[in-house]
Design a protein around this motif. Structure first.
Motif, PDB file in Angstrom:
ATOM      1  N   GLU A  24       0.804  -1.223   0.000  1.00 11.51           N
ATOM      2  CA  GLU A  24       0.000   0.000   0.000  1.00 11.51           C
ATOM      3  C   GLU A  24       0.838   1.276   0.000  1.00 11.51           C
ATOM      4  N   HIS A  25       2.144   1.161  -0.187  1.00 10.05           N
ATOM      5  CA  HIS A  25       2.998   2.348  -0.221  1.00 10.05           C
ATOM      6  C   HIS A  25       3.022   2.947  -1.626  1.00 10.05           C
ATOM      7  N   TRP A  26       2.961   4.287  -1.678  1.00 15.10           N
ATOM      8  CA  TRP A  26       2.963   4.987  -2.960  1.00 15.10           C
ATOM      9  C   TRP A  26       4.047   6.062  -3.016  1.00 15.10           C
ATOM     10  N   GLU A  27       4.969   6.066  -2.035  1.00 14.85           N
ATOM     11  CA  GLU A  27       5.983   7.109  -1.988  1.00 14.85           C
ATOM     12  C   GLU A  27       6.868   7.121  -3.231  1.00 14.85           C
ATOM     13  N   ALA A  28       7.018   5.951  -3.857  1.00  8.73           N
ATOM     14  CA  ALA A  28       7.931   5.843  -5.001  1.00  8.73           C
ATOM     15  C   ALA A  28       7.292   6.260  -6.316  1.00  8.73           C
ATOM     16  N   GLY A  29       6.026   6.638  -6.291  1.00  5.20           N
ATOM     17  CA  GLY A  29       5.343   6.980  -7.526  1.00  5.20           C
ATOM     18  C   GLY A  29       4.587   5.798  -8.099  1.00  5.20           C
ATOM     19  N   GLN A  30       4.089   5.957  -9.335  1.00 10.43           N
ATOM     20  CA  GLN A  30       3.299   4.914  -9.973  1.00 10.43           C
ATOM     21  C   GLN A  30       4.167   3.694 -10.289  1.00 10.43           C
ATOM     22  N   PRO A  31       3.853   2.526  -9.708  1.00  7.29           N
ATOM     23  CA  PRO A  31       4.685   1.345  -9.951  1.00  7.29           C
ATOM     24  C   PRO A  31       4.211   0.546 -11.155  1.00  7.29           C
ATOM     25  N   LEU A  32       5.050  -0.390 -11.553  1.00 10.33           N
ATOM     26  CA  LEU A  32       4.633  -1.473 -12.421  1.00 10.33           C
ATOM     27  C   LEU A  32       4.235  -2.653 -11.536  1.00 10.33           C
ATOM     28  N   TYR A  33       3.534  -3.616 -12.133  1.00  4.54           N
ATOM     29  CA  TYR A  33       3.004  -4.737 -11.356  1.00  4.54           C
ATOM     30  C   TYR A  33       3.529  -6.050 -11.911  1.00  4.54           C
ATOM     31  N   GLY A  34       3.973  -6.906 -10.983  1.00  5.02           N
ATOM     32  CA  GLY A  34       4.472  -8.209 -11.377  1.00  5.02           C
ATOM     33  C   GLY A  34       3.507  -9.314 -11.006  1.00  5.02           C
ATOM     34  N   PHE A  35       3.507 -10.370 -11.809  1.00  2.00           N
ATOM     35  CA  PHE A  35       2.686 -11.552 -11.539  1.00  2.00           C
ATOM     36  C   PHE A  35       3.555 -12.782 -11.755  1.00  2.00           C
ATOM     37  N   ILE A  36       3.548 -13.686 -10.776  1.00  2.00           N
ATOM     38  CA  ILE A  36       4.392 -14.880 -10.819  1.00  2.00           C
ATOM     39  C   ILE A  36       3.675 -15.997 -11.580  1.00  2.00           C
ATOM     40  N   VAL A  37       4.406 -16.653 -12.474  1.00  2.00           N
ATOM     41  CA  VAL A  37       3.914 -17.834 -13.172  1.00  2.00           C
ATOM     42  C   VAL A  37       4.594 -19.047 -12.544  1.00  2.00           C
ATOM     43  N   GLY A  38       3.798 -20.009 -12.092  1.00  2.00           N
ATOM     44  CA  GLY A  38       4.345 -21.168 -11.404  1.00  2.00           C
ATOM     45  C   GLY A  38       4.334 -22.421 -12.252  1.00  2.00           C
ATOM     46  N   ALA A  39       5.214 -23.353 -11.928  1.00  2.00           N
ATOM     47  CA  ALA A  39       5.296 -24.627 -12.634  1.00  2.00           C
ATOM     48  C   ALA A  39       4.040 -25.448 -12.401  1.00  2.00           C
ATOM     49  N   THR A  40       3.637 -26.177 -13.420  1.00  2.00           N
ATOM     50  CA  THR A  40       2.444 -27.028 -13.322  1.00  2.00           C
ATOM     51  C   THR A  40       2.811 -28.501 -13.189  1.00  2.00           C
ATOM     52  N   ILE A  41       4.069 -28.763 -12.900  1.00  2.00           N
ATOM     53  CA  ILE A  41       4.498 -30.120 -12.557  1.00  2.00           C
ATOM     54  C   ILE A  41       5.273 -30.036 -11.246  1.00  2.00           C
ATOM     55  N   GLY A  42       5.440 -31.170 -10.593  1.00  2.00           N
ATOM     56  CA  GLY A  42       6.122 -31.179  -9.311  1.00  2.00           C
ATOM     57  C   GLY A  42       7.569 -31.608  -9.376  1.00  2.00           C
ATOM     58  N   LYS A  43       7.995 -32.158 -10.502  1.00  2.00           N
ATOM     59  CA  LYS A  43       9.382 -32.599 -10.643  1.00  2.00           C
ATOM     60  C   LYS A  43       9.677 -32.751 -12.128  1.00  2.00           C
ATOM     61  N   GLY A  44      10.810 -32.213 -12.556  1.00  2.00           N
ATOM     62  CA  GLY A  44      11.163 -32.345 -13.957  1.00  2.00           C
ATOM     63  C   GLY A  44      12.033 -31.199 -14.422  1.00  2.00           C
ATOM     64  N   ARG A  45      11.830 -30.850 -15.697  1.00  2.00           N
ATOM     65  CA  ARG A  45      12.723 -29.867 -16.309  1.00  2.00           C
ATOM     66  C   ARG A  45      11.973 -29.125 -17.411  1.00  2.00           C
ATOM     67  N   ILE A  46      12.270 -27.842 -17.548  1.00  2.00           N
ATOM     68  CA  ILE A  46      11.697 -27.052 -18.633  1.00  2.00           C
ATOM     69  C   ILE A  46      12.464 -27.366 -19.915  1.00  2.00           C
ATOM     70  N   ILE A  47      11.751 -27.837 -20.933  1.00  2.00           N
ATOM     71  CA  ILE A  47      12.356 -28.109 -22.237  1.00  2.00           C
ATOM     72  C   ILE A  47      12.334 -26.847 -23.093  1.00  2.00           C
ATOM     73  N   GLU A  48      11.191 -26.165 -23.067  1.00  2.00           N
ATOM     74  CA  GLU A  48      11.049 -24.936 -23.857  1.00  2.00           C
ATOM     75  C   GLU A  48      10.037 -24.038 -23.172  1.00  2.00           C
ATOM     76  N   ILE A  49      10.316 -22.732 -23.202  1.00  2.00           N
ATOM     77  CA  ILE A  49       9.371 -21.767 -22.661  1.00  2.00           C
ATOM     78  C   ILE A  49       9.177 -20.664 -23.702  1.00  2.00           C
ATOM     79  N   ASP A  50       7.931 -20.510 -24.139  1.00  2.00           N
ATOM     80  CA  ASP A  50       7.585 -19.556 -25.195  1.00  2.00           C
ATOM     81  C   ASP A  50       6.931 -18.334 -24.558  1.00  2.00           C
ATOM     82  N   THR A  51       7.608 -17.190 -24.632  1.00  2.00           N
ATOM     83  CA  THR A  51       7.116 -15.961 -23.996  1.00  2.00           C
ATOM     84  C   THR A  51       6.686 -14.912 -25.016  1.00  2.00           C
ATOM     85  N   GLU A  52       6.718 -15.239 -26.310  1.00  2.00           N
ATOM     86  CA  GLU A  52       6.493 -14.229 -27.349  1.00  2.00           C
ATOM     87  C   GLU A  52       5.121 -13.578 -27.211  1.00  2.00           C
TER      88      GLU A  52
END
Length: 742
Positions: A24-52
């Protein structure tokens, strides 16, 4: 002033919505907002991640993955406490548990970031994960130490011989589930770059740990990280360290040279913050016919993450509780591909007492002995494992006072013998013990020329009342009205403390403030003694009384403000501190704990097995009370949490993915108002001079210790059914209920 039940000084700010939390702090001015994307498996490895597609979405300013994340520091195991270590994220393609961050979307609005997160495409190579505790319990190993640096195993006497020779034995297995802290305020932060520095507004229980951990992760000088955490909306252990949202916000803010806010959703908190480990606890009690214990063993196996070891000190609960010449405790860890275990309110004592105090109730039932009398009969005179005296132990007084107030003499002597219509009625009790810890803490107290005082420390207030009790200590120490004291908390440029956690915060910070006030008094009195302008000149400082803003010696007096203004027109300050308990002889020479006795009455529906708490009482011994009002709030909050541990709380793991299937507050059940009727907490008068100069000890976690076992034992007394797999739910209780016409 100390010991008075004054209202919370920060109350008006909170009810008016003017107490700013991390997001709720606004002293720094208008911020950008981040959102976390989480893994949908519990064990393994990322083969490819497409962010385009996500990168091209409206408002998106950055998509960060392991492919473009900045280099980060590694977790340094030589740093003794986990919360001060680096906490790197997005460091590679490997997935260690379900929900682990695989990307951060930063956009102009929260909604844009969340929408873009849906556009990330991730291809995984799934591995075979270990998710089911029962299936892998046989793979448990011996950790070097357990939480707080305690020994993994202990042994006194010859347990096997003592147990084998006992006339009456209890040998049972108790299991407890994964549990979560879940404070009202989600884990959140705002990070604003300022030249080479970072301004971090974060929800943190320990400001110094947050500052150090962020710096270690980003590989920068801690002096360049400025942490602000003036108000924290609950923690219960979940905010002792910083987490992925803080590191990701800091990385993004530095890369974009713009303030970034990141908050976890409630579902993400279930996967990313850590939890109380599930446990399997074998408790063995061997006693003589008169109830005196000859042997006690407490062996615990619990889950751990393979990469971040955590061993909750669950068996340590038994080490100082009851007298018995032959003793054994042990801890073992089973690696699972799940989020790491972490400190949840009363780590060790909450699950440990749930098992041990259930076993004591079983022993009392086997002996046909009153459960209160059984515990009194096994009261030790020295710490049974350390062989040192207790500093201030009044557990028997708690038991007797509680039994009298509760009407324990009306307890049904035979389980399942009292009925009120369709309700089976039972009484249960259990004891509480919680180790009192002391950590390093410093506080600065400054007297202004107008006679007002300012207290500065990086100590935090997580809803427990720190602002209020430090006001009381400073006001009492300087003889000022409470409204002439101002408290400044939660800033990394203030003197350093261990913050709020482990029930050490109040005693540590209050002692530091008390000592700072004492130094100020000495300085001002010494100056007045030699000052021809002072009405106190030449008078004995030992007779001085600070009260109502004045300093009096005999019949002479002078306003405190005049003493300060005359010699220190710019104000005068002093610092006080406490040391780490390992450097204090009392903590070596004495066994220092807090104690309590819980009593509960329940009703159980004989047809449906529905359990209803009817009333609950806790009587506690905690040394000196700083504020009865805030103390009662902490104690009854803990007691209510214990009810949840006994009857409701249970996080369920999907054995296919390692995800928690009930990862929201609609399905992860906790007590609500309708579940909790009359709860009373009583505190005995006390003063523990071995704990600190104020005689006060921590209470924040004591209320939960043993309270769940009291409820569980009441359920047994009502029904005659002993459930050892917690929580006690309908399907576990119903098959054993007696017929209504029995």
């Amino acid at each position: 002033m100390i010991g008075q039940a004054i209202q919370r000084v920060d109350g008006p700010l909170k009810v008016a919505g003017r107490a700013a939390y991390a997001y709720e702090h606004w002293e720094a001015g208008q911020p950008l907002y981040g959102f976390i994307v989480g893994a949908t498996i519990g064990k393994g490895r990322i083969i490819e991640i497409d962010t385009e597609d996500a990168e091209g979405a409206p408002g998106v300013r950055m998509v960060m993955t392991h492919l473009n994340a900045p280099e980060q520091g590694i977790r340094d195991e030589s740093i003794p406490f986990e919360y001060w270590r680096a906490q790197p994220v997005l460091t590679g393609p490997d997935i260690h548990f379900y929900g682990e961050p695989v990307a951060l979307i930063v956009a102009e609005t929260f909604e844009q970031a969340r929408a873009a997160a849906e556009l990330i495409e991730v291809e995984y190579a799934g591995g075979r994960g270990r998710f089911a505790f029962a299936e892998h319990e046989g793979e448990a190993y011996v950790p070097k130490t357990v939480n707080a640096g305690l020994p993994t195993d202990t042994s006194v006497g010859d347990f096997d011989a003592g147990f084998d020779g006992a006339a009456v034995k209890v040998d049972q297995l108790y299991t407890t589930p994964y549990e979560f802290s879940m404070p009202i305020e989600p884990n959140a932060c705002l990070v604003a770059p300022r030249d080479e520095d970072l301004i971090v507004y974060v929800s943190s229980q320990i400001v110094d740990a947050a500052q150090t951990s962020i710096a270690n992760t980003l590989r920068i000088d801690p002096a360049r990280v400025h942490v602000f955490s003036p108000f924290v909306g609950g923690g219960f252990g979940s905010k002792l360290g910083i987490h992925a949202e803080t590191i990701l916000a800091a990385l993004a803010a530095r890369e974009l040279d713009h303030p970034v806010k990141v908050a976890m959703t409630r579902q993400q908190i279930f996967q990313l913050i850590g939890m109380r480990s599930t446990s399997s606890q074998r408790v063995r009690l061997g006693a003589e016919r008169d109830g005196r214990l000859a042997a006690i063993a407490h062996d615990v196996t619990m889950h751990t993450n393979p990469d971040v070891e955590y061993a909750e000190q669950t068996a340590a609960t038994s080490r100082s509780l009851y007298a018995a010449p032959h003793r054994l405790t042990s801890h073992r860890l089973t690696p699972l591909d799940l989020p790491r275990g972490t400190d949840v309110r009363a780590p060790g004592e909450e699950p440990g007492l749930l098992a041990v105090e259930s076993a004591m109730d079983e022993l009392a039932d086997t002996l046909g002995m009153d459960p209160v009398e059984l515990r009194i009969r096994n009261e030790p005179t020295l710490d049974p494992e350390r062989g040192v005296p207790y500093s201030d132990r009044h557990l028997v007084e708690c038991l007797r006072e509680g039994a009298s107030r509760f009407g324990w003499e009306q307890r049904p002597a035979t389980p399942s013998s009292r009925r009120e219509g369709r309700w089976l009625v039972g009484y249960g009790m259990a004891v509480a013990i919680r180790v009192h810890l002391q950590g390093p803490a410093a506080a600065r107290v400054r007297l202004e020329a107008d006679g007002t005082a300012v207290v500065q420390t990086d100590m935090t207030d997580i809803g427990t009342g720190t602002y209020t009790i430090l006001t009381q200590v400073a006001a009492g120490g300087l003889g000022l009205p409470a409204d002439r004291v101002r408290i400044e908390l939660g800033r990394s440029d203030n003197p350093t403390s261990w913050g709020s956690g482990g029930s050490w915060g109040a005693a540590n910070s209050s002692t530091a403030v008390h000592r700072a006030c004492a130094t100020l008094r000495e300085k001002l009195l010494a100056e007045a003694h030699d000052d021809a302008r002072s009405a106190l000149r030449g008078l004995d400082p030992a007779d001085a009384v600070f009260s109502d803003g004045d300093v009096r010696i005999g019949g002479a007096s002078e306003p405190l403000s005049e003493l300060v203004a005359r010699n220190h027109p710019g104000g005068v300050a002093a610092e006080g501190e406490t040391r780490f308990m390992g450097d204090e002889p009392n903590y070596t020479n004495y066994s220092i704990h807090t104690y309590g006795a819980h009593f509960a009455e329940v009703g159980v529906d004989a047809d449906t097995a529905e359990i209803r708490l009817r009333r609950m009482l806790g009587v506690f011994s905690v040394g000196r009370l700083l504020n009865p009002k805030t103390a009662r709030s902490q104690l009854i909050g803990g007691m209510i949490w214990g009810v949840g541990a006994a009857l409701e709380e249970e996080a369920v793991v999907d054995p296919r993915s390692g995800a928690f299937v009930n990862r929201d507050l609609a399905q992860y059940l906790v007590p609500v108002n309708a579940d909790i009727p009359d709860v009373e907490a009583v505190v005995l008068d006390g003063y523990d001079d071995k704990a600190n100069v104020l005689g006060a000890k921590g209470i924040g976690e004591l209320g939960i210790c043993g309270s769940g076992a009291a409820v569980a034992n009441a359920v047994f007394n009502a029904t005659g059914v002993r459930v050892r797999d917690f929580p006690i739910t309908l399907e576990k209780l119903l098959p054993g209920l007696p017929p209504m016409d029995a």
